[in-house]
Enzyme design. Structure first.
Site, PDB file in Angstrom:
ATOM      1  N   ASP A  70       0.804  -1.218   0.000  1.00 37.13           N
ATOM      2  CA  ASP A  70       0.000   0.000   0.000  1.00 37.13           C
ATOM      3  C   ASP A  70       0.839   1.272   0.000  1.00 37.13           C
ATOM      4  O   ASP A  70       0.545   2.220  -0.720  1.00 37.13           O
ATOM      5  CB  ASP A  70      -0.935   0.012   1.217  1.00 37.13           C
ATOM      6  CG  ASP A  70      -2.073  -0.975   1.082  1.00 37.13           C
ATOM      7  OD1 ASP A  70      -1.923  -1.955   0.324  1.00 37.13           O
ATOM      8  OD2 ASP A  70      -3.105  -0.787   1.738  1.00 37.13           O
ATOM      9  N   CYS A 105       2.629  -4.154   8.356  1.00 38.72           N
ATOM     10  CA  CYS A 105       2.322  -3.129   9.352  1.00 38.72           C
ATOM     11  C   CYS A 105       1.971  -3.764  10.697  1.00 38.72           C
ATOM     12  O   CYS A 105       1.183  -4.720  10.765  1.00 38.72           O
ATOM     13  CB  CYS A 105       1.148  -2.272   8.895  1.00 38.72           C
ATOM     14  SG  CYS A 105       1.455  -1.330   7.392  1.00 38.72           S
ATOM     15  N   CYS A 147       2.203  -8.828   2.825  1.00 35.50           N
ATOM     16  CA  CYS A 147       1.355  -7.630   2.827  1.00 35.50           C
ATOM     17  C   CYS A 147      -0.059  -7.975   2.384  1.00 35.50           C
ATOM     18  O   CYS A 147      -0.292  -8.999   1.746  1.00 35.50           O
ATOM     19  CB  CYS A 147       1.974  -6.543   1.956  1.00 35.50           C
ATOM     20  SG  CYS A 147       1.266  -4.904   2.205  1.00 35.50           S
ATOM     21  N   ASP A 148      -1.011  -7.099   2.672  1.00 39.82           N
ATOM     22  CA  ASP A 148      -2.393  -7.529   2.792  1.00 39.82           C
ATOM     23  C   ASP A 148      -3.093  -7.973   1.523  1.00 39.82           C
ATOM     24  O   ASP A 148      -4.171  -8.553   1.588  1.00 39.82           O
ATOM     25  CB  ASP A 148      -3.228  -6.468   3.502  1.00 39.82           C
ATOM     26  CG  ASP A 148      -3.128  -5.098   2.877  1.00 39.82           C
ATOM     27  OD1 ASP A 148      -2.116  -4.419   3.097  1.00 39.82           O
ATOM     28  OD2 ASP A 148      -4.069  -4.700   2.191  1.00 39.82           O
ATOM     29  N   LYS A 149      -2.517  -7.743   0.342  1.00 37.76           N
ATOM     30  CA  LYS A 149      -3.143  -8.271  -0.875  1.00 37.76           C
ATOM     31  C   LYS A 149      -2.626  -9.662  -1.221  1.00 37.76           C
ATOM     32  O   LYS A 149      -3.238 -10.354  -2.049  1.00 37.76           O
ATOM     33  CB  LYS A 149      -2.908  -7.325  -2.061  1.00 37.76           C
ATOM     34  CG  LYS A 149      -3.369  -5.895  -1.815  1.00 37.76           C
ATOM     35  CD  LYS A 149      -4.787  -5.798  -1.312  1.00 37.76           C
ATOM     36  CE  LYS A 149      -5.206  -4.362  -1.029  1.00 37.76           C
ATOM     37  NZ  LYS A 149      -4.483  -3.736   0.096  1.00 37.76           N
ATOM     38  N   SER A 183      -8.089   2.037   4.512  1.00 40.62           N
ATOM     39  CA  SER A 183      -6.977   1.284   5.074  1.00 40.62           C
ATOM     40  C   SER A 183      -7.417   0.612   6.363  1.00 40.62           C
ATOM     41  O   SER A 183      -8.223   1.153   7.127  1.00 40.62           O
ATOM     42  CB  SER A 183      -5.807   2.232   5.366  1.00 40.62           C
ATOM     43  OG  SER A 183      -4.855   1.607   6.203  1.00 40.62           O
TER      44      SER A 183
END
Length: 562
Positions: free
Chosen positions: A76, A189, A117-119, A467
Site C-alpha cells: 500500500d 504493518c 502484505c495484505d493483498k 486502510s
C-alpha cells in the site's frame, strides 16, 4: 494414463528439469511451487527470500522437489503512490493470475505461498481455490516498530501524523522523527490492520500451520512454522488434501467470527467473498457477516481498535487462542491443513493471557465490530467499522450531505473549515470502476477529520475503501452500487438529508425515489484515467457482491475445466 499425466511426464519436460540438476529419482517426487513475492521495493517482502530458502530445504527433506516462482508484490505505501492508489487492490488480482500462469501451467502438484502484505493472502487463497491443488500458506510476519521519548511509534502514528502535519495540527512528535522509528524491520504493518487481519483469517480458514498468526517477522517461531509448512505440503499432496476440502462454508463462517472478534479490517469481507467465488462456493459473505455479527463480541482490543499492541496479541496466543475462546460459536468439524478437524486441533490450546484475548463471558464490548448496512443510499451493501462499542463513536447520525468528487476537494474543505459539525461528507467516484480499484485516498480524509476535531461530529460516506489502519468516527465505506455505475451515491447533491442508523442496519438519502432517479448521473469521464493494467481492471472487474473478482464465475462453478 490421463492427458494431465502425459503432459506432466513428457520427455522434453524431463530433459529441461534434468538440465536444471534434477535426478531420475527427483522426477518421480511431488513437485511443489514455492510462491514468493520477494521485492526490494517494499520492506513487507524484503525478508521472504530467506523464508523461501528454509521452505525449500524442508520440502526436499520431506521427499518433494521445490520450484520457487515469483509474483507481483503490492504494498500500500509503496505501490500505492501512482494513480491515487489505484494499483493497490488491482494488484491483488494479478497474484492469482501470476500463480495460475506458472503453477497450473507447469502442472505442479502443490504449492506453499509465502504470504505477507495484505493483498497477498487473498491473492494466494484465490489461486488456491481456483486451481484446487494442495496448498498451504506461510505467514510472513509483522514488522518491528520503535520508540520516541518513551512513546511507542508505529506506521499508524506516522500515517495519522503526516495528515495532521499537512493540516497544521498540533504534533507531539515530528513526522521526521516518526519516520525514523515507525518501521524498524521487515514485515507487514504492526497492529490489526488488513495484513494481520488477513493473516488471522488464513489461520481461521485452516490454510496454514496452526499457531502461525500473527508472528514477528524473521523470528525463530516464524522460521519454525515455515519449515513445518514445507514438510506438511508434501504430506498434503500424498493425502490429496485440497483447498476446497478445507475452505468450506463453515470455514468462512469461522473466518468471519475471527475478524469480528479481533475488530479487524473491513477489507477482509471483500477478500473472503472473492476467495469463495474463485472456488465456486455459492455463499453470501454479507449475510454471513450479519449472522455472525449478532453473536460474536469483540474479544481483543489491538490497535487501531484499542490500546493493545500486536505483540501482546501474539504473546497471548494469537489467532489460535482466539479460536479457542470462540470455539462454541465455530464450526469445529471443518478440516484444517493438518488434516485434522478444528476441534482436534484446538483440543490442547490454552490462552496465555485472557485479558488480552478475552473469553466470551467477559468481552471487551458487545458486537458487531463491523456491520453491513443497506438502504436507499446503498441498495446492495455498505460497510461500517464500529470497533470497540464503548459509546465513543456515534452509531446513528443525520445531516446534510457535503459531496466531493476527489480526495483533494474534501481535504481542502476540511482544512478551510467549510465542513461543519453535523455534516455528512460524501466522497464518491472512488469505487471499483470509478477509482479504479478503490483507489483515491479515502483513508486520508478520516485522519483529516480527526485532526480537525470533527471525528464525533460528522459522518463520512464513500464508495471507496479504507486502510485497515483507519478507525475514526462514524464511517461507511464500500457503498454499492458505486457512483460510477449509477448507484444512488452518484446522484446525491449538497444538502440532501442523509440518515444512518447502525442498529437498524440502514443508510438512506431522504430524497423521494422518483426525484433521485430523475437526476443526471456521473459523466463518462473518470477522475483517474486508466490505460494498461488499470484499464483492463476497470473494464473487467465485477461488482462488490463478488468480492471484486475479474471474471464472471457464474458459468464456471464447480471443478476447473483444466
Amino acid at each position: 494414463m490421463t492427458l494431465r499425466s502425459l503432459a506432466a511426464n513428457s520427455p522434453v519436460r524431463h530433459a529441461h528439469w534434468q538440465a536444471l540438476g534434477l535426478s531420475e529419482e527427483d522426477l518421480a517426487k511431488p513437485k511443489i511451487a514455492v510462491v514468493n513475492s520477494s521485492s526490494e521495493l517494499a520492506v513487507c517482502y524484503a525478508h521472504l527470500d530467506g523464508v523461501a530458502k528454509q521452505v525449500k530445504e524442508a520440502i526436499r527433506a520431506a521427499g518433494g522437489v521445490p520450484f520457487e516462482v515469483r509474483t507481483t508484490a503490492p504494498s500500500d505505501f509503496i505501490t500505492g503512490a501512482a494513480r491515487q492508489g489505484s494499483y493497490i487492490l488491482a494488484g491483488r488480482d494479478l497474484i492469482p493470475n501470476d500463480i495460475e500462469a506458472q503453477v497450473e501451467a507447469a502442472l505442479l502438484d502443490g504449492m506453499v505461498c509465502l504470504t505477507s502484505c495484505d493483498k497477498t493472502p487473498p491473492g494466494h487463497l484465490m489461486a488456491a481455490m481456483r486451481m484446487n491443488i494442495p496448498t498451504i500458506l506461510v505467514i510472513g510476519g509483522y514488522q518491528a516498530s520503535g520508540m520516541i521519548d518513551g512513546d511507542h511509534v508505529d506506521i499508524e502514528d506516522l500515517f495519522s501524523g503526516g495528515v495532521r502535519e499537512r493540516l497544521g495540527g498540533a504534533m507531539k512528535h515530528s513526522v521526521d522523527a516518526m519516520t525514523k522509528q515507525a518501521v524498524r524491520g521487515p514485515g507487514v504493518c504492526a497492529g490489526m490492520a488488513t495484513a494481520n487481519t488477513m493473516h488471522c483469517v488464513v489461520e481461521a480458514l485452516g490454510m496454514c500451520v496452526a499457531g502461525s498468526a500473527p508472528v514477528r517477522a524473521n523470528s525463530d517461531k516464524m522460521f519454525a512454522y515455515a519449515r513445518e509448512a514445507g514438510a506438511r505440503i508434501v504430506e498434503m499432496v500424498n493425502e490429496g488434501l485440497t483447498p476446497r476440502q478445507i475452505m468450506t462454508e463453515g470455514a468462512f463462517r469461522n473466518a468471519a467470527a475471527m475478524v469480528l472478534a479481533v475488530s479487524g479490517s473491513i477489507n477482509a469481507i471483500k477478500h473472503l467473498q472473492a476467495v469463495a467465488v474463485e472456488g465456486g462456493l455459492d455463499i453470501d459473505l454479507f449475510q454471513i457477516w450479519e449472522d455472525m455479527g449478532r453473536v460474536v463480541p469483540t474479544l481483543a482490543a489491538v490497535r487501531p481498535s484499542g490500546p493493545r499492541r500486536i505483540e501482546e496479541f501474539e504473546d497471548a496466543g494469537g489467532a489460535r487462542a482466539m479460536m479457542k475462546q470462540l470455539e462454541s460459536l465455530l464450526d469445529a468439524e471443518v478440516i484444517v491443513a493438518s488434516g485434522k478437524t478444528l476441534a482436534d486441533d484446538l483440543s490442547e490450546v490454552t490462552v496465555a493471557d485472557d485479558e488480552v484475548i478475552r473469553p466470551l463471558a467477559n468481552p471487551i464490548s458487545e458486537g458487531p465490530s463491523i456491520a453491513i448496512l443497506k438502504g436507499s443510499l446503498a441498495p446492495e451493501s455498505a460497510v461500517v467499522k464500529l470497533g470497540i462499542r464503548d459509546g465513543s463513536r456515534p452509531e446513528a447520525f443525520s445531516g446534510p450531505a457535503r459531496v466531493f468528487e476527489t480526495t483533494a476537494q474534501a481535504m481542502e474543505a476540511i482544512a478551510s473549515g467549510t465542513v461543519q459539525k453535523g455534516d455528512v461528507l460524501v466522497l464518491r467516484g472512488q469505487g471499483l470502476k470509478g477509482g479504479p480499484a478503490m483507489g483515491g485516498g479515502a483513508s486520508n480524509i478520516l485522519f483529516a477529520i480527526d485532526a480537525a476535531g470533527l471525528a464525533k461530529d460528522v459522518a463520512f460516506v464513500t464508495d471507496g475503501q479504507l486502510s485497515g489502519l483507519c478507525l475514526k468516527g462514524l464511517t461507511i465505506a464500500e457503498v454499492a452500487p458505486e457512483g460510477a455505475v449509477g448507484g444512488p451515491i452518484g446522484l446525491v447533491r449538497d444538502g440532501d438529508p442523509v440518515e444512518i442508523d447502525v442498529a437498524a442496519r440502514r443508510i438512506d438519502v431522504m430524497v423521494p425515489a422518483e426525484e433521485l432517479a430523475a437526476r443526471p448521473g456521473p459523466g463518462d469521464e473518470f477522475a483517474v484515467p486508466a490505460a494498461g493494467w488499470l484499464g483492463m481492471y476497470r473494464r473487467d472487474v465485477q461488482e462488490m457482491g463478488t468480492g471484486a473478482v475479474l471474471i464472471d464465475m457464474a458459468n464456471t462453478r464447480g471443478e476447473p475445466k483444466w
